[in-house]
Design a protein around this motif. Structure first.
Motif, PDB file in Angstrom:
ATOM      1  N   ASN A  41       0.563  -1.189   0.150  1.00 17.17           N
ATOM      2  CA  ASN A  41      -0.077  -0.044  -0.014  1.00 17.17           C
ATOM      3  C   ASN A  41       0.950   1.323   0.042  1.00 17.17           C
ATOM      4  N   LEU A  61      -0.157  -5.529  -0.054  1.00 21.04           N
ATOM      5  CA  LEU A  61      -1.525  -5.727  -0.835  1.00 21.04           C
ATOM      6  C   LEU A  61      -2.022  -7.031  -0.218  1.00 21.04           C
ATOM      7  N   ARG A  62      -1.145  -8.007  -0.594  1.00 19.80           N
ATOM      8  CA  ARG A  62      -1.341  -9.455  -0.292  1.00 19.80           C
ATOM      9  C   ARG A  62      -0.560 -10.247   0.664  1.00 19.80           C
ATOM     10  N   VAL A 292      -4.067   4.585  -7.928  1.00 17.48           N
ATOM     11  CA  VAL A 292      -4.297   3.223  -7.421  1.00 17.48           C
ATOM     12  C   VAL A 292      -5.510   2.540  -8.273  1.00 17.48           C
ATOM     13  N   THR A 296      -5.132  -0.531 -10.698  1.00 12.92           N
ATOM     14  CA  THR A 296      -5.933  -1.963 -10.607  1.00 12.92           C
ATOM     15  C   THR A 296      -6.674  -2.280 -11.709  1.00 12.92           C
ATOM     16  N   TRP A 318     -11.232   7.379 -10.674  1.00 15.93           N
ATOM     17  CA  TRP A 318     -11.389   8.113  -9.301  1.00 15.93           C
ATOM     18  C   TRP A 318     -10.107   7.934  -8.387  1.00 15.93           C
ATOM     19  N   TRP A 320      -8.346   9.577  -4.400  1.00 12.82           N
ATOM     20  CA  TRP A 320      -8.562   9.817  -3.099  1.00 12.82           C
ATOM     21  C   TRP A 320      -7.405  10.540  -2.380  1.00 12.82           C
ATOM     22  N   ASP A 322      -6.019  12.110   1.757  1.00 12.70           N
ATOM     23  CA  ASP A 322      -6.682  12.705   3.087  1.00 12.70           C
ATOM     24  C   ASP A 322      -5.671  13.449   3.705  1.00 12.70           C
ATOM     25  N   LYS A 327     -11.417  14.704   3.986  1.00  9.73           N
ATOM     26  CA  LYS A 327     -11.554  13.547   3.265  1.00  9.73           C
ATOM     27  C   LYS A 327     -11.795  13.765   1.805  1.00  9.73           C
TER      28      LYS A 327
ATOM     29  N   ALA B  38      -9.864  -4.897  -1.207  1.00  6.94           N
ATOM     30  CA  ALA B  38      -9.526  -4.028  -0.559  1.00  6.94           C
ATOM     31  C   ALA B  38      -8.460  -2.999  -1.198  1.00  6.94           C
ATOM     32  N   ASP B  39      -9.124  -2.417  -2.493  1.00  5.52           N
ATOM     33  CA  ASP B  39      -8.314  -1.593  -3.348  1.00  5.52           C
ATOM     34  C   ASP B  39      -7.663  -0.129  -2.682  1.00  5.52           C
ATOM     35  N   CYS B  40      -8.456   0.287  -1.618  1.00  6.63           N
ATOM     36  CA  CYS B  40      -7.869   1.450  -0.814  1.00  6.63           C
ATOM     37  C   CYS B  40      -7.017   1.144   0.236  1.00  6.63           C
ATOM     38  N   GLY B  41      -7.051  -0.143   0.766  1.00  5.15           N
ATOM     39  CA  GLY B  41      -6.286  -0.401   1.680  1.00  5.15           C
ATOM     40  C   GLY B  41      -6.435  -0.245   3.084  1.00  5.15           C
ATOM     41  N   THR B  43      -8.975   2.502   3.997  1.00  7.46           N
ATOM     42  CA  THR B  43      -8.945   3.874   4.389  1.00  7.46           C
ATOM     43  C   THR B  43     -10.457   4.614   3.971  1.00  7.46           C
ATOM     44  N   LEU B  44     -11.452   3.580   3.924  1.00  9.51           N
ATOM     45  CA  LEU B  44     -12.765   4.035   3.831  1.00  9.51           C
ATOM     46  C   LEU B  44     -13.019   4.764   2.593  1.00  9.51           C
TER      47      LEU B  44
END
Lengths: 403, 107
Positions: A41, A61-62, A292, A296, A318, A320, A322, A327, B38-41, B43-44
């Motif tokens: 991550n 990640l895994r 990401v 993916t 999309w 994101w 923080d 958010k 769990a693409d975003c790891g 983080t909601l």
């Protein structure tokens, strides 16, 4: 020769491998990574991991079981040096033959050809090793200059001011996040950073980096100011790692050239993720995205194609981020937007900016408004027509546009 | 260490030990349990770690907050009364034995 070799061990590489297996690929899969870790991550590297709240063991990640169960062999420290179309990759760990090859080499942090850029204490952030280096430096740092007001620069600035450092962000353009967000959002974020004690300087170029005894001591900006610093982070963007593919004639300066299924012009060679410039169904044209989500989804499509199946990657881009209590969530692509419409209350810190073109929403940037964002992921993929007044009216149910 | 039971859509059942303080999502991703992307790891941000919590355990979990609820609106498989994002279920000794069903699709 048979088997799949994946050059690169991050989101795209992992998803190529996983998707190839899910879609029935039965030959060997070998992942070559130049790092010392399983794919991990990256978003926490500028945030939770830097501040100590996210443990290193939770970053993969895994876990190992995934690679064992799916018979994916990972070779660590195997930086690839050359690909030959005869069917092999040379790495610093030896030669690997392939039947099919996937290039998932991502990007690297852009460097600045400036006097002083090689001083101790001038750092970039891309990898876990970079983050560990920065984390070790934090307790000894007092003031930091972050060069670049993009996502990584701002996330780092937020984390560092939280850990008690004096933080200055130097941005060359007239506002932060100018490349990815509209003016309203940039101004809101700048105000929030100022409120949190981060000094944000826009329209400010870097003149030089000064040092003392080989260590960084200050940054001089083109406006004639000198900013003392014992840590300087260069966060001025990323450069796609296209050299291996370029050598094969499979890349341009835009990236590794692929179709909607991650195929290059060589039927045995594929690419996905930050390094790939490819047909994007939502955009309706070829683009290169650093995210990401794209790594993916493009990775999944490429993995399926490697297994001989075509899946339509129709996902809406999309992102994101923080920062402090914000958010931030972004969906769609704002290029070509004609207007910005605010939905929600900027004053309360809970709102979205809708980017409009005609009567279509082309992108939504949200602050603490998850419902706008998740709706956008569905709505932007569908036909819809809406007026600015409806978008701005919080009593208008946007969900009704889906039916 | 508490145990979590993951029931996959294809009927496979996996019992996994998950350290207290870690999420049900991490228990899956770290131990080779398929179907939790769990693409975003955690983080909601993404809604790709959706699970259905076995009825008996549902009431022992903290309530769904607004952000999680908004994200659950976007899950790829049907949202049910026992839908949760597994990144928000923190394993504790009190949850030893919790069972979750993994939906068919996460995206």
């Amino acid at each position: 020769m048979s088997g799949l070799v994946i050059v690169g061990g991050s989101y795209a590489g992992l998803n190529i491998a996983a998707s190839a297996r899910q879609n029935g690929y039965s030959e060997s899969i070998t992942m070559l990574t130049d790092e010392a870790y399983l794919p991990y991550n990256r978003p926490p590297l500028s945030k939770g991991f830097l501040l100590g709240g996210v443990e290193r063991e939770t970053l993969p990640l895994r876990g190992e079981a995934f690679y064992r169960d799916n018979e994916i062999e990972v070779i660590f420290g195997a930086r690839a040096t050359q690909i030959d179309r005869a069917g092999y990759v040379d790495t610093v760990k030896g030669r690997f033959d392939f039947g099919q090859l996937a290039i998932a080499t991502g990007t690297r942090a852009k460097l600045l050809p400036l006097p002083g850029a090689d001083l101790d204490g001038v750092v970039t952030l891309r990898s876990l090793a970079d983050a560990e280096d920065i984390r070790e430096r934090l307790p000894r740092a007092g003031s930091v200059v972050v060069v670049g007001g993009g996502f990584i620069g701002l996330e780092l600035a937020a984390s560092m001011v939280k850990s008690g450092l004096q933080v200055t962000v130097v941005e060359g353009l007239d506002r932060v996040l100018a490349r990815v967000m509209g003016q309203t959002m940039s101004r809101y974020i700048e105000a929030e950073f100022a409120r949190q004690g981060v000094h944000v300087l826009c329209r400010s170029g870097l003149e030089c980096i000064e040092g003392r005894d080989g260590r960084v001591s200050a940054v001089c900006t083109t406006d004639g100011l000198r900013h003392p610093a014992d840590l300087v982070v260069l966060a001025v963007g990323a450069v796609p790692n296209i050299e291996l593919a370029d050598h094969l004639g499979l890349a341009s300066s835009a990236g590794v050239l692929v179709d909607a299924h991650g195929r290059t012009a060589d039927p045995r060679i594929f690419s996905a993720g930050d390094c790939a410039f490819g047909m994007n169904h939502f955009a309706g044209r070829s683009i290169r995205l650093e995210s990401v989500q794209n790594a993916t989804d493009q990775g999944k499509a490429a993995g399926a194609a490697i297994a001989g199946r075509e899946i339509v990657n129709g996902s809406v881009p999309w992102f994101w981020s923080d920062q402090f209590a914000m958010k931030l969530q972004m969906v769609g692509l704002a290029q070509g937007a004609e207007r910005e419409v605010v939905r929600g209350s900027i004053e309360s810190g809970k709102f979205s900016i809708f980017y409009m073109r005609g009567t279509r929403i082309v992108a939504i940037d949200s602050v603490n408004s998850v419902s706008d964002h998740v709706l956008g992921r569905k709505l932007l993929a569908a036909d819809h027509s809406v007026s600015d007044a409806e978008v701005a009216d919080i009593d208008f149910n946007l969900r009704s546009l889906l039916s | 260490m508490p145990r979590v039971t993951y029931r996959s859509h294809d009927g496979a059942v996996r019992d996994v030990e998950v350290a207290s303080g870690r999420s049900v999502m991490l228990g899956a991703t770290m131990n080779g349990v398929p179907g939790i992307d769990a693409d975003c790891g955690g983080t909601l941000s993404c809604a790709t770690c959706h699970v259905y919590v076995d009825g008996a355990w549902l009431d022992r979990l903290p309530a769904v907050d607004e952000t999680e609820s908004d994200l659950l609106e976007n899950v790829a498989s049907e949202r049910c009364a026992n839908s949760r994002l597994s990144c928000q279920i923190v394993v504790t000794d009190a949850l030893d034995g919790i069972a979750v069903d993994i939906p068919e699709r996460q995206f």
